[in-house]
Design an enzyme around this catalytic site. Structure first.
Site, PDB file in Angstrom:
ATOM      1  N   CYS A 151     -22.912  37.159  30.487  1.00 34.68           N
ATOM      2  CA  CYS A 151     -21.525  37.531  31.111  1.00 34.68           C
ATOM      3  C   CYS A 151     -20.987  38.651  30.577  1.00 34.68           C
ATOM      4  O   CYS A 151     -20.060  39.333  31.073  1.00 34.68           O
ATOM      5  CB  CYS A 151     -20.571  36.564  30.525  1.00 34.68           C
ATOM      6  SG  CYS A 151     -20.943  35.558  29.211  1.00 34.68           S
ATOM      7  N   HIS A 244     -13.786  38.186  29.766  1.00 31.68           N
ATOM      8  CA  HIS A 244     -14.330  39.024  28.499  1.00 31.68           C
ATOM      9  C   HIS A 244     -14.093  40.721  28.684  1.00 31.68           C
ATOM     10  O   HIS A 244     -14.096  40.969  29.828  1.00 31.68           O
ATOM     11  CB  HIS A 244     -15.983  39.057  28.823  1.00 31.68           C
ATOM     12  CG  HIS A 244     -16.478  37.969  28.210  1.00 31.68           C
ATOM     13  ND1 HIS A 244     -15.963  36.600  27.717  1.00 31.68           N
ATOM     14  CD2 HIS A 244     -17.939  37.310  28.192  1.00 31.68           C
ATOM     15  CE1 HIS A 244     -16.699  35.415  27.533  1.00 31.68           C
ATOM     16  NE2 HIS A 244     -18.061  35.998  27.857  1.00 31.68           N
TER      17      HIS A 244
HETATM   18  N1  LIG Z   1     -20.023  29.685  29.999  1.00 27.58           N
HETATM   19  C1  LIG Z   1     -20.260  31.295  30.364  1.00 27.58           C
HETATM   20  O1  LIG Z   1     -19.519  31.993  30.446  1.00 27.58           O
HETATM   21  C2  LIG Z   1     -21.581  31.405  30.749  1.00 27.58           C
HETATM   22  C3  LIG Z   1     -21.799  32.846  31.291  1.00 27.58           C
HETATM   23  C4  LIG Z   1     -23.130  33.189  31.617  1.00 27.58           C
HETATM   24  C5  LIG Z   1     -24.280  32.403  31.517  1.00 27.58           C
HETATM   25  N2  LIG Z   1     -24.077  31.074  30.882  1.00 27.58           N
HETATM   26  C6  LIG Z   1     -25.046  30.444  30.549  1.00 27.58           C
HETATM   27  O2  LIG Z   1     -25.247  29.286  31.758  1.00 27.58           O
HETATM   28  C7  LIG Z   1     -25.820  28.111  31.264  1.00 27.58           C
HETATM   29  C8  LIG Z   1     -24.844  27.186  31.134  1.00 27.58           C
HETATM   30  O3  LIG Z   1     -23.728  27.297  30.346  1.00 27.58           O
HETATM   31  P1  LIG Z   1     -22.502  26.343  29.898  1.00 27.58           P
HETATM   32  O4  LIG Z   1     -21.407  27.205  29.434  1.00 27.58           O
HETATM   33  O5  LIG Z   1     -22.062  25.720  31.482  1.00 27.58           O
HETATM   34  O6  LIG Z   1     -22.944  25.167  29.207  1.00 27.58           O
HETATM   35  P2  LIG Z   1     -22.466  23.659  29.000  1.00 27.58           P
HETATM   36  O7  LIG Z   1     -20.852  23.676  29.353  1.00 27.58           O
HETATM   37  O8  LIG Z   1     -22.868  23.279  27.469  1.00 27.58           O
HETATM   38  O9  LIG Z   1     -23.389  22.774  29.977  1.00 27.58           O
HETATM   39  C9  LIG Z   1     -24.558  22.621  30.024  1.00 27.58           C
HETATM   40  C10 LIG Z   1     -25.040  21.780  31.289  1.00 27.58           C
HETATM   41  O10 LIG Z   1     -26.422  21.504  31.185  1.00 27.58           O
HETATM   42  C11 LIG Z   1     -26.709  20.124  31.189  1.00 27.58           C
HETATM   43  N3  LIG Z   1     -27.996  19.729  30.434  1.00 27.58           N
HETATM   44  C12 LIG Z   1     -27.945  19.730  28.934  1.00 27.58           C
HETATM   45  N4  LIG Z   1     -29.114  19.243  28.478  1.00 27.58           N
HETATM   46  C13 LIG Z   1     -29.814  18.960  29.285  1.00 27.58           C
HETATM   47  C14 LIG Z   1     -30.959  18.601  29.805  1.00 27.58           C
HETATM   48  N5  LIG Z   1     -31.698  18.180  28.458  1.00 27.58           N
HETATM   49  N6  LIG Z   1     -31.803  18.377  30.999  1.00 27.58           N
HETATM   50  C15 LIG Z   1     -30.837  18.790  31.975  1.00 27.58           C
HETATM   51  N7  LIG Z   1     -29.497  19.152  31.878  1.00 27.58           N
HETATM   52  C16 LIG Z   1     -29.087  19.398  30.515  1.00 27.58           C
HETATM   53  C17 LIG Z   1     -25.494  19.473  30.826  1.00 27.58           C
HETATM   54  O11 LIG Z   1     -25.533  18.089  31.274  1.00 27.58           O
HETATM   55  P3  LIG Z   1     -24.832  17.102  30.756  1.00 27.58           P
HETATM   56  O12 LIG Z   1     -23.225  17.446  30.848  1.00 27.58           O
HETATM   57  O13 LIG Z   1     -25.321  16.091  31.634  1.00 27.58           O
HETATM   58  O14 LIG Z   1     -25.258  16.729  29.306  1.00 27.58           O
HETATM   59  C18 LIG Z   1     -24.375  20.477  31.339  1.00 27.58           C
HETATM   60  O15 LIG Z   1     -24.379  20.303  32.814  1.00 27.58           O
HETATM   61  C19 LIG Z   1     -26.226  28.529  29.745  1.00 27.58           C
HETATM   62  O16 LIG Z   1     -27.545  29.059  29.988  1.00 27.58           O
HETATM   63  C20 LIG Z   1     -25.457  29.759  29.431  1.00 27.58           C
HETATM   64  O17 LIG Z   1     -26.121  30.464  28.633  1.00 27.58           O
HETATM   65  C21 LIG Z   1     -22.797  30.803  30.596  1.00 27.58           C
END
Ligand SMILES: NC(=O)c1ccc[n+]([C@@H]2O[C@H](COP(=O)([O-])OP(=O)(O)OC[C@H]3O[C@@H](n4cnc5c(N)ncnc54)[C@H](OP(=O)(O)O)[C@@H]3O)[C@@H](O)[C@H]2O)c1
Length: 352
Positions: A151, A244
């Protein structure tokens, strides 16, 4: 260009911070319809509305709230999936979905630097889509994996693209001020971030130092020849919800006057193939002239969160030019960016 009827899509990791953004952006999308939502063991078999602890404004529609969350390991069944999985889960799940015939537009870092996987920003390097053909041939997939960058990388590279094209970037020094939604949910503990700044985000500096070189690299003989400049990044988590901000200094092959640089940034337009896509911002970059912009709260929602704001363009006594650049991390930097990638892939006939 637009599909005749809506394309059913999956959201992998639909309950998290980025997954929720996908749900929000896809609810009334003109081309796509949410068909599958996946989560971890915690959520499988339960209604989305019960397991997603909603952190955005409004709420999901009744249809989506009543959808039952599926296992991410049950791959396939739709032509397109948007992945918001943590990197470790993405490493295993995304190839399984690609192998089952689904094109996966991923936010995760797992395959961003894979030489066969496009790291894509439609306004910046749409030609890198051509990697998909080699990827499919070599991996034997009928689907594919396409990634969007980190991001902060996306924020930085939007401004670097027009400057690199006209003046040749030689060195970049970037200091980020990153919002807490970038850490997902529940993210950073309030006792760590309120009244505070945390000068560390694991793995982030390495991504900002490597991904721009692939994004601004040149496609030659089915591979990306990385751009030759160097980036030094210092990252900070700050008590801001979304958006950001990246304070940037750049050295160039040919040093532009400040006005020339502003004109290059202002004149930057997306290729025709990108401009008409449903999620494309009206302009990729808006340059602000006020001395105190961009600011996260005031500028992150530009063009529904898909715009990038540059400001404070001025001379740098160490390198050549400095400026501040800002975009919305969970929209432009995550779900919205991946959605625009998906739209481009449909428009280019990769999906459909
Ligand atoms: N936040 C940002 O600004 C941003 C920006 C760019 C990229 N990203 C990337 O996008 C991705 C998601 O980020 P996030 O911020 O949304 O994280 P998050 O809020 O922690 O969400 C993680 C998601 O993955 C699921 N998950 C976790 N463990 C799993 C498993 N073993 N099998 C299947 N599903 C699983 C969770 O499901 P449950 O709720 O059911 O556990 C939840 O839906 C990451 O790779 C991150 O680096 C994030």
């Amino acid at each position: 260009m637009a599909p005749i009827k809506k394309i059913p899509v999956a959201i992998l990791g639909a309950t998290g911070a980025v997954g929720q953004r996908f749900v929000q952006l896809l609810e009334n999308h003109p081309w796509f319809e949410i068909a599958i939502l996946t989560g971890s063991e915690r959520s499988i078999g339960r209604p989305y509305g019960e397991v997603a602890r909603w952190i955005l404004n409004d709420s999901p529609s009744r249809r989506v709230a009543e959808m039952v969350v599926q296992s991410t390991s049950q791959a396939g069944g739709v032509p397109l999936a948007f992945s918001a999985l943590p990197a470790e889960q993405a490493r295993e799940a995304e190839p399984a979905w690609a192998s089952a015939g689904t094109v996966v537009c991923s936010n995760a870092s797992a395959y961003r630097m894979d030489p066969l996987v496009p790291l894509l920003i439609p306004e910046v390097n749409p030609d890198h889509i051509a990697l998909i053909e080699t990827q499919r041939n070599q991996r034997g997939w009928t689907g594919a994996i396409v990634t969007n960058p980190n991001c902060s990388t996306i924020t930085l590279v939007m401004a670097l693209r027009p400057l690199h094209d006209r003046f040749g970037v030689k060195q970049v020094f970037a200091t980020t001020l990153q919002a807490i939604s970038g850490a997902g949910y529940p993210g950073v503990a309030s006792l760590d971030i309120l009244d505070n700044v945390v000068p560390y985000i694991g793995g982030e500096e390495e991504k900002i130092e490597s991904e721009p070189l692939k994004l601004l690299g040149t496609l030659r003989d089915g591979a990306v020849d990385f751009a030759p400049f160097r980036v030094s990044a210092s990252v900070n988590r700050v008590p801001v919800l979304d958006g950001h901000l990246v304070s940037t200094s750049v050295a160039f092959e040919r040093v532009p006057a400040v006005e020339e640089a502003i004109v290059a940034l202002r004149d930057f337009t997306a290729p025709d193939s990108v401009r008409g896509l449903p999620s494309a911002p009206e302009r990729p970059i808006v340059v602000r002239e006020e001395p105190d912009r961009p600011q996260p709260r005031r500028d992150r929602d530009l063009y529904n969160g898909m715009g990038t704001t540059v400001g404070r363009v001025r001379s740098c006594p160490l390198l050549d030019l400095k400026f501040s650049v800002l975009s919305h991390n969970t929209i432009r930097g995550a779900a919205g960016g991946a959605l625009l990638n998906g739209e481009l892939l449909v428009a280019e006939g990769v999906i459909g």
